[in-house]
Design a protein around this motif. Structure first.
Motif, PDB file in Angstrom:
ATOM      1  N   ASP A 306     -70.174  87.237 -87.438  1.00 54.21           N
ATOM      2  CA  ASP A 306     -71.562  87.987 -88.137  1.00 54.21           C
ATOM      3  C   ASP A 306     -73.056  87.426 -88.165  1.00 54.21           C
ATOM      4  OD1 ASP A 306     -70.933  88.947 -91.030  1.00 54.21           O
ATOM      5  OD2 ASP A 306     -72.068  87.811 -92.664  1.00 54.21           O
ATOM      6  N   PHE A 307     -73.022  86.095 -87.488  1.00 58.96           N
ATOM      7  CA  PHE A 307     -74.226  86.361 -86.770  1.00 58.96           C
ATOM      8  C   PHE A 307     -75.243  87.444 -85.529  1.00 58.96           C
ATOM      9  CE2 PHE A 307     -73.456  81.594 -87.413  1.00 58.96           C
ATOM     10  CZ  PHE A 307     -73.158  81.111 -88.706  1.00 58.96           C
ATOM     11  N   LYS A 308     -74.199  87.726 -84.510  1.00 58.65           N
ATOM     12  CA  LYS A 308     -74.484  88.479 -83.492  1.00 58.65           C
ATOM     13  C   LYS A 308     -74.668  89.675 -84.620  1.00 58.65           C
ATOM     14  CE  LYS A 308     -71.555  87.109 -80.144  1.00 58.65           C
ATOM     15  NZ  LYS A 308     -70.849  87.535 -78.759  1.00 58.65           N
ATOM     16  N   ARG A 309     -74.619  90.436 -86.132  1.00 58.37           N
ATOM     17  CA  ARG A 309     -74.630  91.570 -86.235  1.00 58.37           C
ATOM     18  C   ARG A 309     -75.975  91.315 -86.467  1.00 58.37           C
ATOM     19  NH1 ARG A 309     -74.257  93.084 -91.510  1.00 58.37           N
ATOM     20  NH2 ARG A 309     -73.581  90.921 -91.809  1.00 58.37           N
ATOM     21  N   ARG A 332     -73.394  78.466 -77.599  1.00 59.51           N
ATOM     22  CA  ARG A 332     -72.252  78.963 -76.635  1.00 59.51           C
ATOM     23  C   ARG A 332     -71.764  79.861 -76.686  1.00 59.51           C
ATOM     24  NH1 ARG A 332     -67.352  76.061 -76.647  1.00 59.51           N
ATOM     25  NH2 ARG A 332     -67.549  75.051 -77.338  1.00 59.51           N
ATOM     26  N   LEU A 333     -71.589  80.085 -78.772  1.00 62.26           N
ATOM     27  CA  LEU A 333     -70.200  81.092 -78.755  1.00 62.26           C
ATOM     28  C   LEU A 333     -71.178  82.426 -78.851  1.00 62.26           C
ATOM     29  CD1 LEU A 333     -68.683  79.190 -82.178  1.00 62.26           C
ATOM     30  CD2 LEU A 333     -67.422  79.939 -79.446  1.00 62.26           C
ATOM     31  N   LEU A 334     -72.253  82.263 -79.235  1.00 60.68           N
ATOM     32  CA  LEU A 334     -72.859  84.214 -79.200  1.00 60.68           C
ATOM     33  C   LEU A 334     -73.684  84.559 -77.902  1.00 60.68           C
ATOM     34  CD1 LEU A 334     -75.842  82.386 -81.602  1.00 60.68           C
ATOM     35  CD2 LEU A 334     -73.890  84.342 -82.158  1.00 60.68           C
ATOM     36  N   ASN A 335     -73.001  83.054 -76.865  1.00 57.27           N
ATOM     37  CA  ASN A 335     -73.699  83.552 -75.494  1.00 57.27           C
ATOM     38  C   ASN A 335     -72.049  84.401 -75.061  1.00 57.27           C
ATOM     39  OD1 ASN A 335     -76.355  84.247 -75.769  1.00 57.27           O
ATOM     40  ND2 ASN A 335     -76.056  81.202 -75.110  1.00 57.27           N
ATOM     41  N   ARG A 336     -71.448  83.985 -75.605  1.00 59.10           N
ATOM     42  CA  ARG A 336     -69.176  84.509 -74.553  1.00 59.10           C
ATOM     43  C   ARG A 336     -69.889  85.758 -74.772  1.00 59.10           C
ATOM     44  NH1 ARG A 336     -64.773  81.370 -78.056  1.00 59.10           N
ATOM     45  NH2 ARG A 336     -65.504  83.350 -79.894  1.00 59.10           N
ATOM     46  N   GLU A 337     -68.774  86.243 -73.901  1.00 56.34           N
ATOM     47  CA  GLU A 337     -68.784  87.130 -73.286  1.00 56.34           C
ATOM     48  C   GLU A 337     -70.042  88.848 -73.649  1.00 56.34           C
ATOM     49  OE1 GLU A 337     -65.780  88.109 -75.634  1.00 56.34           O
ATOM     50  OE2 GLU A 337     -64.741  87.200 -75.011  1.00 56.34           O
ATOM     51  N   GLU A 338     -71.132  87.807 -73.340  1.00 53.27           N
ATOM     52  CA  GLU A 338     -72.706  88.561 -73.470  1.00 53.27           C
ATOM     53  C   GLU A 338     -73.075  88.763 -72.121  1.00 53.27           C
ATOM     54  OE1 GLU A 338     -73.960  90.002 -76.143  1.00 53.27           O
ATOM     55  OE2 GLU A 338     -72.016  89.508 -77.232  1.00 53.27           O
ATOM     56  N   LEU A 576     -76.170  73.314 -72.586  1.00 56.35           N
ATOM     57  CA  LEU A 576     -76.899  72.909 -73.161  1.00 56.35           C
ATOM     58  C   LEU A 576     -77.485  73.529 -73.279  1.00 56.35           C
ATOM     59  CD1 LEU A 576     -78.419  69.805 -73.991  1.00 56.35           C
ATOM     60  CD2 LEU A 576     -79.021  69.750 -72.206  1.00 56.35           C
ATOM     61  N   GLY A 577     -78.179  74.384 -73.779  1.00 54.39           N
ATOM     62  CA  GLY A 577     -79.223  75.067 -74.122  1.00 54.39           C
ATOM     63  C   GLY A 577     -78.258  76.747 -73.961  1.00 54.39           C
ATOM     64  N   ALA A 578     -78.579  77.388 -73.587  1.00 54.32           N
ATOM     65  CA  ALA A 578     -77.365  78.227 -72.960  1.00 54.32           C
ATOM     66  C   ALA A 578     -77.301  78.096 -71.382  1.00 54.32           C
ATOM     67  CB  ALA A 578     -78.541  79.831 -72.850  1.00 54.32           C
ATOM     68  N   GLN A 579     -77.219  77.036 -71.131  1.00 58.96           N
ATOM     69  CA  GLN A 579     -76.787  77.222 -69.521  1.00 58.96           C
ATOM     70  C   GLN A 579     -75.749  75.900 -68.906  1.00 58.96           C
ATOM     71  OE1 GLN A 579     -78.122  78.248 -66.116  1.00 58.96           O
ATOM     72  NE2 GLN A 579     -75.964  77.578 -65.535  1.00 58.96           N
ATOM     73  N   ASN A 580     -74.265  76.324 -68.461  1.00 60.00           N
ATOM     74  CA  ASN A 580     -73.948  75.796 -68.097  1.00 60.00           C
ATOM     75  C   ASN A 580     -74.139  73.905 -66.792  1.00 60.00           C
ATOM     76  OD1 ASN A 580     -71.705  76.531 -70.123  1.00 60.00           O
ATOM     77  ND2 ASN A 580     -70.588  77.107 -68.870  1.00 60.00           N
ATOM     78  N   TRP A 581     -73.602  73.498 -66.969  1.00 57.77           N
ATOM     79  CA  TRP A 581     -73.958  72.178 -66.037  1.00 57.77           C
ATOM     80  C   TRP A 581     -72.857  71.481 -65.674  1.00 57.77           C
ATOM     81  CZ3 TRP A 581     -78.678  72.912 -64.834  1.00 57.77           C
ATOM     82  CH2 TRP A 581     -79.933  73.747 -65.639  1.00 57.77           C
ATOM     83  N   ARG A 598     -70.220  79.689 -65.843  1.00 59.49           N
ATOM     84  CA  ARG A 598     -70.249  80.477 -67.684  1.00 59.49           C
ATOM     85  C   ARG A 598     -69.002  80.688 -67.406  1.00 59.49           C
ATOM     86  NH1 ARG A 598     -74.482  85.108 -69.992  1.00 59.49           N
ATOM     87  NH2 ARG A 598     -73.576  84.360 -71.174  1.00 59.49           N
ATOM     88  N   THR A 599     -68.473  78.779 -68.229  1.00 56.79           N
ATOM     89  CA  THR A 599     -66.996  78.689 -68.126  1.00 56.79           C
ATOM     90  C   THR A 599     -66.341  78.281 -69.754  1.00 56.79           C
ATOM     91  OG1 THR A 599     -66.577  77.094 -66.982  1.00 56.79           O
ATOM     92  CG2 THR A 599     -65.864  79.183 -66.039  1.00 56.79           C
TER      93      THR A 599
END
Length: 995
Positions: A306-309, A332-338, A576-581, A598-599
Motif C-alpha cells: 500500500d505504501f508503494k502504491r 528495506r522492504l520498500l526497496n526490496r525487488e526495486e 542502514l539507510g538504503a544500503q547493506n553493509w 543487496r541481499t
C-alpha cells in the motif's frame, strides 16, 4: 501570477527596495507577517505562532536584514543570533536565508544604493575547528547555532568576545525544547547574553504550542532591578502574535488492502526501555509484528504494498515511524525487488552528511520517498511534499500535527496525511489522534522549573568564564524563567557539590570543580573545568554509541547501539539507510564497514526510553471509548460507524475493523468497554496457576505517566500490608498484577489514595531502575560523569556502573543536590501526580465504576500487555533479583582475593604516587593563590613538614620566592594553628574545631 492587490502597509517600516522585492518575489504578506512586522519594527519581544507554511522564519529575519542592509546596525559585528534545536535545520535556514539576502543585496547594487556586506555562518558540534577559529577572528553578522553550541560559546573567552553586539535573538521551533531540560539550558544561555550585549530583542517562533502566555513568559524572563537586599525582578513583556488562519488538513486513517491487524504489535518498538540495574540490559532481537490470526500472511507485506502504491501516485512522499528500527525495516522492504532506490532512511543515527544528501535528493526529485523518525518532524526544507504517511500512531497530538504539517507546507495549502495503525489497539489511538489533529488540540507545554543538574552545568560554565560574587550570581540566575523561584539553599547545595563538599568518599566523580571563597564571597572554576563543558556539555544523555565508518574513506556513516554491536560478528551484514553493509573491523570507538550486496539483511536496533503516554491524550482515548460504549449499549452501531467516518477521519475498512475490535472486546469480557468512568478488572483463567496466584489485568486507561507511579505505590502498599512482594506489569492502558486466589481484586486499588501516594512513592522509587536511569542522566548533565576525551566513546554499560557507584556513595547524604533533582525529575517531569490524584479521588467517590470479569484468554485490549510480560521474561538478563548471597567469605577470599594474586607495587612507584597526591612532584604544585587555597581546604590540615615541601615545590616549578608571594596574596586566608605548626584555611576552622 498573483492577482490580489497587494497591501503595502505592513511593509511601510522597511526600506522601499526591500518592500518592493517582497511584493514582487514573495507576494502579499501573510496574516502573521501583517501582525508581527509592526511589533518587531518597534523593537518589541514577540512570540509568533502560526500554521506551518505561514512564512514565520522570513517574518523573523526580514526586519533584521533591513536594519543591516540600511546600516542601522553597524556591520562587522555579530548582530543576529538564530538558535534552532536541530543541526540539520541550521543548514536549511542558512540556505533559505542566503537566497533572500543575495537577492536583496543585488537589488541594492542595481539601484546604486550602498549596502554593507552581511555574512551568515553556521556553528554546531559538526563545524570544523578551523572554521570556528575563523569565526572568532571575523564574526559574521548572522550566526545560526544550536542550544549546545551557544553554551559552548558562552563558556569560552573567544566565544564571549563576539557576542557583545547582538541586537536580536531568534528562537525557532520553541515548542521542541520548551518542556525539556534542553529548553532550560537554552533560555538560561539567552539570559547570559544580557550582561555581554545589554538588552536585545527576542523573537520566538512556533507552529504548535500552548498555552501561549506561559511560553511568552518563558521566552521573556526577567530584568534585574536593584541589588543586595533590595533586588527586584521585572518580567519582560512579550507580545503574542497568533494567526487566526486555521490549517487545513486532509487526514484519513487507513488499512492496507487485505491486511489483518494482529491484536499486539509483537516487538513493536525495538527502542526499548532503559534498565540500569541490568549489566547488559534486555537484548532486542526483532521488530516483527506479533502473532496474527490463524492463516494471516505477514502484515508488513500488505502495508508495504500500500505504501508503494501511494508513493507511486505522488511526486514526493514522507513516511514517519516511531522508532529507528521500524524506519530501517520499512526502507528495506520498500526497496526490496526495486530496480533503484525508492526510499531512504532519515534519523538521528545517520550522519549529518548522509541526511543532507537524502534531503537534497528528495528536494531535487531524485528520490521518491524518505522514511523518517522525528528527525524530520520540524521544518527542515525538503521541498514540496504531496503526502505524509504515519506508520503507527504518533506518541502525542503535537507530534502528529507537526508530522502531517510537513505536507502542504506552503501558505494556504492543505496538509495531507494518511495514518496506518499496525495493531489492534493502535486503531483506537489513531481514531482519537486524527480527530485531535483536525481540531488542532495539542498537549500543554510546561517548562521545567528549577532543574539542579542543568544549574550545576550553567554555574560551571559561568565561573569558567569569570569570577562571580555569590550573591550577584544567585540574583542573576533567577532572571531566567526556569530559575525564577530558585531557593538560596538549593543554589548553595549545588555550589557546595561543585566545590567538593561531598568528595570525601572514594568516588573520583565528586572531586572539586570550582573554588569557593566564603571570605571574599566569590566563586570561580578551577583550572581545566571548562574542558568538562566542552567534552560533556549539553542536556541530551550520552548513549555510548559506536561510530559507523566506511572502511576505506573513514567517512562517518552513522551510529550504532553498543548492544547491537556486541551481538555482531565480523562478516555480518545489516542494512542502514538504503544500503547493506558488511562488518570488517570493530574497535573501541568504531565499526568499520564495506558495502555489501543487496541481499536480505537485518535492521539495527537502538535502545531508548519507553514512551509514557501523557494524561491529556490518555483522557481523550478513555472518553472516546466511553462514547463508543454508549453507541454499543444503545444498539446504534451504524451511527457509531458514521461517526468514525465523519469525525474521526477513518476510511471504511478501518472503521469496520475498529468496530469489530471493540465488539470482540465486549464479547470476550461480557462487560462494557473500559473507559473514562469504567475500570474493568479482568481475571485471566490459566491452567498453570498451581502457585496459588492468578494474573489480573486492571484496564486503567490513564497513560504511563499515571500508571507507572500507581504501580510503584501499589507495590509498597501491598508489601506493607501483606509483607510479600507484589508482581506488577504496567503500560499506557493496563496494569497486570499477580494476586493470590481468593483476594478481592478491587481492594488492591483501595490501598493507594490521593493522600498517601507520595508517601508510598518515597518508600519505593529509589529502588527502581527507573530512578537509577534518571540519576545517571542527571549526573551526566551535572558533569559528574565526564568523558575522558573528545574521541573516546564511554560505553553505556560503563556509565551505568559509574552512576551506580556514585549513587551508592552519595545515598548517605540527606541533601545531595543531584539526588534531590532526580526526585524532582521523576515526580514532576516524568510522572503526572495531579492526574493520578484525580483518578484516585474519582475512584474513592465511585465516579469511576469498577466491574470484574473472567476470561479464558486475554481480551483484545489486554493482549499487548501480555506480550510485553512474555517479551521481558524471554529476554531478561541475569541480574539477581534477591539480596546478598550466603556464600562463605573465607572461601571467596581464598579463591578470589588471595594476597598471592595481588601484584607488588615497586617502592619507587609508591613514592612517586605519594608525591603526586601531595602535589610536590614536578609539575603538580599549585600555580595560583586560588589553587593553593583550594589545596589547603582539601587537605583540611597540612602538617608543617608537608607545608615546607609544598612551598619548595612551588618555588622549584616556577620562580624562587613565588610561594611566599602567593601566601602573601591570600592575605590571612591561610593560618597556622601555632608557631611553625600545621597549616589550615581560615574558613575551615569552625569545621575543624567542631569535629
Amino acid at each position: 501570477m498573483r492577482t490580489a492587490a497587494p497591501s503595502v502597509r505592513p511593509l511601510e517600516p522597511f526600506h522601499p527596495l526591500i518592500g518592493e522585492w517582497f511584493l514582487e518575489e514573495v507576494g502579499e504578506p501573510t496574516e502573521v507577517q501583517r501582525l508581527a512586522w509592526p511589533a518587531i519594527a518597534d523593537g518589541e519581544h514577540v512570540l509568533v505562532t502560526a500554521p506551518t507554511g505561514s512564512g514565520k522564519t522570513l517574518t523573523a529575519f526580514l526586519w533584521s536584514l533591513n536594519q543591516m542592509l540600511t546600516g542601522a546596525w553597524e556591520a562587522g559585528r555579530l548582530r543576529v543570533l538564530y538558535v534552532s534545536p536541530l543541526k540539520a535545520l541550521n543548514n536549511d535556514i542558512a540556505r533559505n536565508l542566503l537566497g533572500p539576502l543575495v537577492a536583496l543585496e543585488a537589488r541594492f547594487a542595481e539601484r546604486g544604493e550602498a549596502a554593507p556586506a552581511v555574512r551568515v555562518q553556521t556553528r554546531s558540534g559538526d563545524t570544523p575547528g578551523p572554521e570556528r577559529q575563523r569565526m572568532l577572528r571575523q564574526p559574521p553578522e548572522i550566526l545560526i547555532t544550536t542550544p549546545e553550541s551557544l553554551n559552548i560559546l558562552l563558556t569560552s573567552a573567544g566565544g564571549r568576545s563576539i557576542l557583545g553586539g547582538i541586537e536580536c535573538v531568534i528562537l525557532d521551533e520553541i515548542h521542541a525544547v520548551a518542556a525539556s531540560k534542553r529548553g532550560t539550558h537554552l533560555i538560561t544561555a539567552v539570559e547570559r547574553l544580557v550582561p555581554l550585549a545589554g538588552e536585545f530583542q527576542r523573537v520566538a517562533l512556533s507552529a504548535t504550542i500552548r498555552p501561549l502566555e506561559r511560553i511568552a513568559r518563558f521566552v521573556g524572563g526577567f530584568e534585574l532591578a536593584g541589588g543586595g537586599e533590595t533586588v527586584g525582578y521585572r518580567p519582560r513583556r512579550v507580545r503574542v502574535i497568533r494567526s487566526s488562519e486555521a490549517k487545513r488538513y486532509d487526514i484519513r486513517v487507513c488499512l492496507a488492502e487485505g491486511a489483518l491487524l494482529p491484536d499486539t504489535f509483537g516487538r513493536a518498538d525495538p527502542d526499548h526501555g532503559d534498565r540500569p540495574e541490568a549489566a547488559a540490559g534486555t537484548p532486542i532481537v526483532g521488530a516483527e509484528l506479533g502473532p496474527a490470526r490463524t492463516g494471516q500472511a505477514n502484515p508488513w507485506d500488505a502495508l508495504v504494498d500500500d505504501f508503494k502504491r501511494r508513493i507511486g501516485g505522488n511526486r514526493s512522499t514522507l513516511l514517519f515511524a516511531n522508532s529507528r528500527r521500524t524506519t530501517e525495516k520499512v526502507t528495506r522492504l520498500l526497496n526490496r525487488e526495486e530496480p533503484a532506490e525508492l526510499a531512504y532512511s532519515h534519523h538521528g543515527s545517520l550522519s549529518r552528511e548522509v541526511r543532507a544528501v537524502v534531503e537534497q535528493r528528495l528536494k531535487d526529485g531524485r528520490l521518491a520517498a524518505i522514511v523518517a523518525t522525528n528527525s524530520l518532524e520540524l521544518g527542515i526544507d525538503i521541498g514540496s511534499l504531496d503526502e505524509v504517511i504515519l506508520i503507527q500512531t504518533p506518541p502525542t497530538l503535537a507530534s502528529a500535527v507537526q508530522r502531517i504539517g510537513r505536507a502542504g507546507h506552503g501558505v494556504g495549502q492543505t496538509s495531507r496525511g494518511r495514518l496506518y495503525p499496525i495493531f489492534g489497539r493502535d486503531l483506537v489511538e489513531a481514531a482519537v489522534v486524527a480527530a485531535g489533529v483536525v481540531a488542532q488540540e495539542i498537549e500543554e507545554v510546561e517548562p521545567i522549573s528549577g532543574a539542579l543538574d542543568v544549574l550545576a552545568q550553567v554555574i560551571l560554565s559561568m565561573t569558567a568564564a569569570e569570577r562571580w560574587d555569590l550573591d550577584e550570581l544567585y540574583d542573576f540566575l533567577r532572571t531566567s524563567f526556569p530559575y525564577r523561584e530558585l531557593k538560596r539553599r538549593q543554589f548553595d547545595l549545588v555550589l557546595e557539590m561543585l566545590a567538593g563538599r561531598y568528595a570525601d568518599g572514594r568516588v573520583r566523580e565528586l572531586y572539586p570543580r570550582v573554588s569557593l571563597d566564603r571570605i571574599d564571597n566569590t566563586v570561580e572554576a578551577r583550572r581545566g573545568a571548562s574542558r568538562l563543558v566542552y567534552l560533556s556539555g549539553g542536556t541530551i544523555p550520552d548513549r555510548g554509541y559506536f561510530h559507523l565508518r566506511h572502511q576505506e574513506s573513514m567517512a562517518k556513516l552513522g551510529e550504532l547501539d553498543e548492544e547491537f554491536v556486541w551481538e555482531r560478528s565480523l562478516g555480518d551484514t545489516f542494512s542502514l539507510g538504503a544500503q547493506n553493509w558488511r562488518i570488517m573491523r570493530i574497535t573501541h570507538n568504531d565499526v568499520m564497514v564495506a558495502p555489501a550486496h543487496r541481499t536480505a539483511a537485518m535492521a539495527p536496533f537502538w535502545r531508548a526510553e519507553e514512551r509514557n503516554r501523557g494524561f491529556f491524550l490518555s483522557d481523550k482515548v478513555a472518553r472516546f471509548l466511553e462514547r463508543a460504549e454508549a453507541f454499543f449499549d444503545a444498539g446504534e452501531v451504524e451511527a457509531f460507524r458514521r461517526t468514525l467516518l465523519a469525525d474521526h477521519c477513518m476510511e471504511e475498512g478501518a472503521a469496520q475493523r475498529l468496530i469489530e475490535l471493540l465488539q470482540r472486546q465486549r464479547a470476550a469480557t461480557e462487560r462494557p468497554l473500559p473507559h473514562r468512568h469504567h475500570l474493568l478488572i479482568e481475571h485471566l483463567a490459566e491452567d498453570d496457576s498451581a502457585d496459588g496466584q492468578r494474573r489480573v489485568v486492571f484496564h486503567t486507561l490513564w497513560g504511563g505517566c499515571v500508571n507507572r507511579p500507581l504501580a510503584m505505590a501499589l507495590e509498597v502498599a501491598w508489601q506493607r500490608k501483606f509483607s510479600t512482594p507484589l508482581q506488577i506489569e504496567g503500560e499506557n492502558d493496563c496494569l497486570m498484577v499477580a494476586l493470590p486466589h481468593g483476594f478481592d481484586a478491587p481492594e488492591l486499588l483501595s490501598l493507594v489514595r490521593a493522600d498517601n501516594v507520595e508517601e508510598l512513592l518515597r518508600e519505593r522509587l529509589e529502588q527502581t531502575g527507573f530512578f537509577g536511569a534518571r540519576f545517571r542522566e542527571n549526573a551526566g548533565r551535572a558533569l559528574l560523569l565526564p568523558r575522558s576525551g573528545f574521541r573516546h566513546r564511554v560505553p553505556l554499560w560503563l556509565n551505568r556502573q559509574r552512576a551506580k557507584k556514585l549513587l551508592e556513595s552519595v545515598s548517605r547524604y540527606d541533601d545531595f543536590p543531584i539526588l534531590l533533582e532526580t526526585w524532582r525529575t521523576c515526580l514532576q517531569d516524568e510522572f503526572d501526580l495531579e492526574g493520578l490524584r484525580e483518578v484516585l479521588d474519582e475512584l474513592a467517590r465511585e465516579e469511576i465504576k469498577v466491574s470484574e470479569t473472567r476470561t479464558s484468554a486475554p481480551s483484545p485490549l489486554a493482549a499487548n500487555l501480555i506480550w510485553k510480560q512474555t517479551n521481558r521474561l524471554m529476554y531478561e538478563d541475569d541480574a539477581p533479583e534477591g539480596g546478598a548471597s550466603a556464600l562463605r567469605g573465607d572461601l571467596l577470599k581464598e579463591l578470589v582475593f588471595s594476597s598471592s594474586l595481588r601484584p607488588q607495587i615497586p617502592a619507587e612507584l609508591r613514592e612517586r604516587f605519594q608525591r603526586k597526591l601531595h602535589r610536590t612532584f614536578p609539575g603538580y604544585a599549585p600555580r595560583s593563590a586560588t589553587e593553593l587555597l583550594d589545596w589547603v581546604r582539601e587537605r583540611l590540615v597540612i602538617p608543617a613538614s608537608d607545608w615546607r615541601e609544598l612551598l619548595e615545590a612551588m618555588d622549584r616549578d616556577l620562580d624562587e620566592g613565588f610561594a611566599e608571594a602567593l601566601v602573601e596574596e591570600l592575605g590571612g586566608k591561610i593560618v597556622r594553628l601555632r608557631d611553625l605548626g600545621p597549616v589550615v584555611a581560615l574558613e575551615s576552622l569552625p569545621r575543624l574545631f567542631s569535629s
